[in-house]
Design an enzyme around this catalytic site. Structure first.
Site, PDB file in Angstrom:
ATOM      1  N   ARG A   1       7.592   3.153  -3.931  1.00 31.92           N
ATOM      2  CA  ARG A   1       6.837   3.086  -4.445  1.00 31.92           C
ATOM      3  C   ARG A   1       7.278   3.374  -5.965  1.00 31.92           C
ATOM      4  O   ARG A   1       7.543   4.588  -5.931  1.00 31.92           O
ATOM      5  CB  ARG A   1       5.507   4.060  -4.178  1.00 31.92           C
ATOM      6  CG  ARG A   1       4.517   3.487  -2.960  1.00 31.92           C
ATOM      7  CD  ARG A   1       4.015   1.752  -3.132  1.00 31.92           C
ATOM      8  NE  ARG A   1       3.581   2.009  -4.013  1.00 31.92           N
ATOM      9  CZ  ARG A   1       1.818   2.093  -4.574  1.00 31.92           C
ATOM     10  NH1 ARG A   1       1.544   2.553  -3.217  1.00 31.92           N
ATOM     11  NH2 ARG A   1       1.022   1.531  -5.727  1.00 31.92           N
TER      12      ARG A   1
ATOM     13  N   ASP B   1       8.302   2.875   5.308  1.00 30.50           N
ATOM     14  CA  ASP B   1       8.602   1.842   6.260  1.00 30.50           C
ATOM     15  C   ASP B   1       8.009   0.885   5.457  1.00 30.50           C
ATOM     16  O   ASP B   1       6.406   0.817   4.807  1.00 30.50           O
ATOM     17  CB  ASP B   1       8.033   2.514   7.318  1.00 30.50           C
ATOM     18  CG  ASP B   1       9.640   3.034   8.783  1.00 30.50           C
ATOM     19  OD1 ASP B   1      10.796   2.961   8.024  1.00 30.50           O
ATOM     20  OD2 ASP B   1       9.067   3.144   9.581  1.00 30.50           O
TER      21      ASP B   1
ATOM     22  N   VAL C   1       5.641  -2.142   6.839  1.00 32.01           N
ATOM     23  CA  VAL C   1       4.933  -2.736   7.953  1.00 32.01           C
ATOM     24  C   VAL C   1       4.835  -3.959   7.356  1.00 32.01           C
ATOM     25  O   VAL C   1       3.677  -4.420   6.465  1.00 32.01           O
ATOM     26  CB  VAL C   1       3.229  -1.589   8.348  1.00 32.01           C
ATOM     27  CG1 VAL C   1       2.703  -2.228   9.166  1.00 32.01           C
ATOM     28  CG2 VAL C   1       4.206  -0.464   8.153  1.00 32.01           C
TER      29      VAL C   1
ATOM     30  N   ASP D   1      -8.908   4.955  -2.688  1.00 34.31           N
ATOM     31  CA  ASP D   1      -9.315   3.656  -3.129  1.00 34.31           C
ATOM     32  C   ASP D   1     -10.070   3.301  -1.749  1.00 34.31           C
ATOM     33  O   ASP D   1      -8.725   2.216  -1.314  1.00 34.31           O
ATOM     34  CB  ASP D   1      -7.925   2.933  -3.363  1.00 34.31           C
ATOM     35  CG  ASP D   1      -8.048   1.394  -4.288  1.00 34.31           C
ATOM     36  OD1 ASP D   1      -9.154   1.243  -4.257  1.00 34.31           O
ATOM     37  OD2 ASP D   1      -7.082   1.827  -5.431  1.00 34.31           O
TER      38      ASP D   1
ATOM     39  N   ASN E   1      -7.009  -2.496   0.626  1.00 32.88           N
ATOM     40  CA  ASN E   1      -5.627  -1.545   0.367  1.00 32.88           C
ATOM     41  C   ASN E   1      -5.194  -1.509   2.505  1.00 32.88           C
ATOM     42  O   ASN E   1      -4.885  -0.298   2.521  1.00 32.88           O
ATOM     43  CB  ASN E   1      -5.931  -0.181  -0.088  1.00 32.88           C
ATOM     44  CG  ASN E   1      -6.148   0.054  -1.559  1.00 32.88           C
ATOM     45  OD1 ASN E   1      -5.679  -1.849  -1.916  1.00 32.88           O
ATOM     46  ND2 ASN E   1      -6.824   0.536  -2.045  1.00 32.88           N
TER      47      ASN E   1
ATOM     48  N   ASP F   1      -2.044   3.645  -0.380  1.00 28.36           N
ATOM     49  CA  ASP F   1      -2.644   3.270  -2.455  1.00 28.36           C
ATOM     50  C   ASP F   1      -3.105   5.287  -1.989  1.00 28.36           C
ATOM     51  O   ASP F   1      -4.588   4.304  -2.086  1.00 28.36           O
ATOM     52  CB  ASP F   1      -3.113   1.913  -1.820  1.00 28.36           C
ATOM     53  CG  ASP F   1      -2.302   0.423  -3.278  1.00 28.36           C
ATOM     54  OD1 ASP F   1      -1.146   1.131  -2.701  1.00 28.36           O
ATOM     55  OD2 ASP F   1      -3.305  -0.275  -2.919  1.00 28.36           O
TER      56      ASP F   1
ATOM     57  N   GLU G   1      -3.232   7.291  -4.527  1.00 24.37           N
ATOM     58  CA  GLU G   1      -3.017   7.349  -5.964  1.00 24.37           C
ATOM     59  C   GLU G   1      -4.372   8.144  -6.196  1.00 24.37           C
ATOM     60  O   GLU G   1      -4.863   8.701  -7.559  1.00 24.37           O
ATOM     61  CB  GLU G   1      -2.463   7.226  -7.454  1.00 24.37           C
ATOM     62  CG  GLU G   1      -3.440   5.662  -7.370  1.00 24.37           C
ATOM     63  CD  GLU G   1      -2.615   4.118  -6.517  1.00 24.37           C
ATOM     64  OE1 GLU G   1      -1.554   3.719  -7.213  1.00 24.37           O
ATOM     65  OE2 GLU G   1      -2.957   3.917  -5.045  1.00 24.37           O
TER      66      GLU G   1
END
Length: 330
Positions: free
Chosen positions: A33, A88, A90, A199, A204, A217, A219
């Site tokens: 990311r 990792d 997934v 989120d 997600n 996710d 953030e």
């Protein structure tokens, strides 16, 4: 490579790696990311990848929430031009956003029972996250640096600051009206403070079959009432259902209904869900600001123009307006 379903908030890179340490061969499949370039009109003003990395470590250590294992955090810009972290990879399938899962997807093609399995398992993830005792772990890095005496007050204050940043020189009367509505309908009791995913939505999550295997996710994570996540979780389905209605599609009206989600959450957590209309409206407000910023990105890249009415950039302006008028029901 980048995944086909990647979002706009951060850059996501999928890669395989092989390396040798002390003569021993290693290999793995990973995800990086990467913080966005500020010149690309990012969705959010700040990307604290260090906080996201730390939160994923915390959630993995203190809950049964399935999160990818994180490996490395690099906050030096010199290597990729921006901070990044590696976790990792997934394998699983995601309820798609484009086209939305209720327009025609593996979710809409599932049986009612399979969708209920997915729904209940996703709600169980929220209950497991909220079960982390924030008095026993260091969550100070999730505190929002804005005025407010309670976590919810600080979340709303942070959204006001975000709106002022995202709108540029335009004003959105519907968004400003929604802030006034929140002030007038504030919950009498915010309840216990938990870690908010931020989120929180099925889009997600990665699923194998109809069970979640990875929660992604983070953030937008912060501290707040449980219902902040539940409101967002429910509203994002309302958002997609409203789009389906606009295109004369059947949608999934019996999926992710508030009373069903609230009952499952209460059974899993022991917490009675309160003030959902407030938190769904807060979610609709938050999403309106995000959509306004996303439209600004599209204008920047020559994909759209600014409409005469700034509120036209909010795809769910009708739903949010009915929420504020008291004429909207699930």
């Amino acid at each position: 490579r980048s995944p086909s379903a990647t979002g706009m908030s951060s850059e996501t890179l999928l890669f395989d790696a092989t390396w040798t340490v002390a003569g021993q061969h290693h290999a793995g499949a990973f995800v990086a990311r990467v913080a966005p370039d500020p010149s690309d009109v990012p969705v959010f003003p700040r990307y604290d990848l260090g906080a996201q990395f730390r939160l994923l470590e915390l959630v993995a250590a203190h809950s049964a929430v399935p999160v990818p294992r994180v490996h490395w955090l690099e906050e030096d810009h010199t290597h990729l031009g921006a901070p990044f972290f590696v976790m990792d990879r997934v394998d699983g399938r995601v309820p798609p956003d484009v086209m939305p899962y209720n327009f025609g997807s593996w979710v809409s093609e599932a049986t009612d029972g399979e969708r209920r399995t997915l729904q209940d398992a996703a709600v169980a993830v929220l209950a497991a996250l909220h079960a982390i005792d924030v008095t026993r772990v260091d969550v100070s890095f999730l505190e929002l640096d804005v005025p407010g005496t309670t976590p919810l007050q600080r979340q709303v204050a942070a959204q006001r600051r975000y709106y002022d940043w995202a709108r540029g020189d335009r004003r959105h009367s519907l968004i400003e009206r929604a802030f006034a509505w929140l002030d007038a309908h504030w919950p009498a009791d915010e309840g216990p403070t938990v870690i908010n995913w931020g989120d929180a939505r099925i889009g997600n999550m990665l699923f194998r079959g109809f069970e979640p295997v990875a929660v992604l996710d983070w953030e937008m994570a912060a501290l707040g009432p449980r219902e902040v996540d539940l409101g967002w979780f429910l509203f994002l389905h309302v958002f997609f259902e409203d789009l389906a209605h606009q295109f004369d599609l059947a949608g999934l009206p019996d999926f992710l209904r508030p009373r069903d989600v609230a009952a499952t959450y209460a059974a899993r957590s022991g917490h009675r869900v309160r003030d959902l209309p407030f938190y769904e409206t807060f979610a609709a407000l938050r999403h309106a600001i995000v959509m306004a910023r996303v439209h600004a990105r599209r204008v920047h890249f020559g994909e759209a123009e600014c409409p005469a009415d700034p509120d036209d950039v909010i795809p769910h302006r009708g739903v949010l307006g009915r929420m504020l008028d008291g004429t909207w029901r699930d």
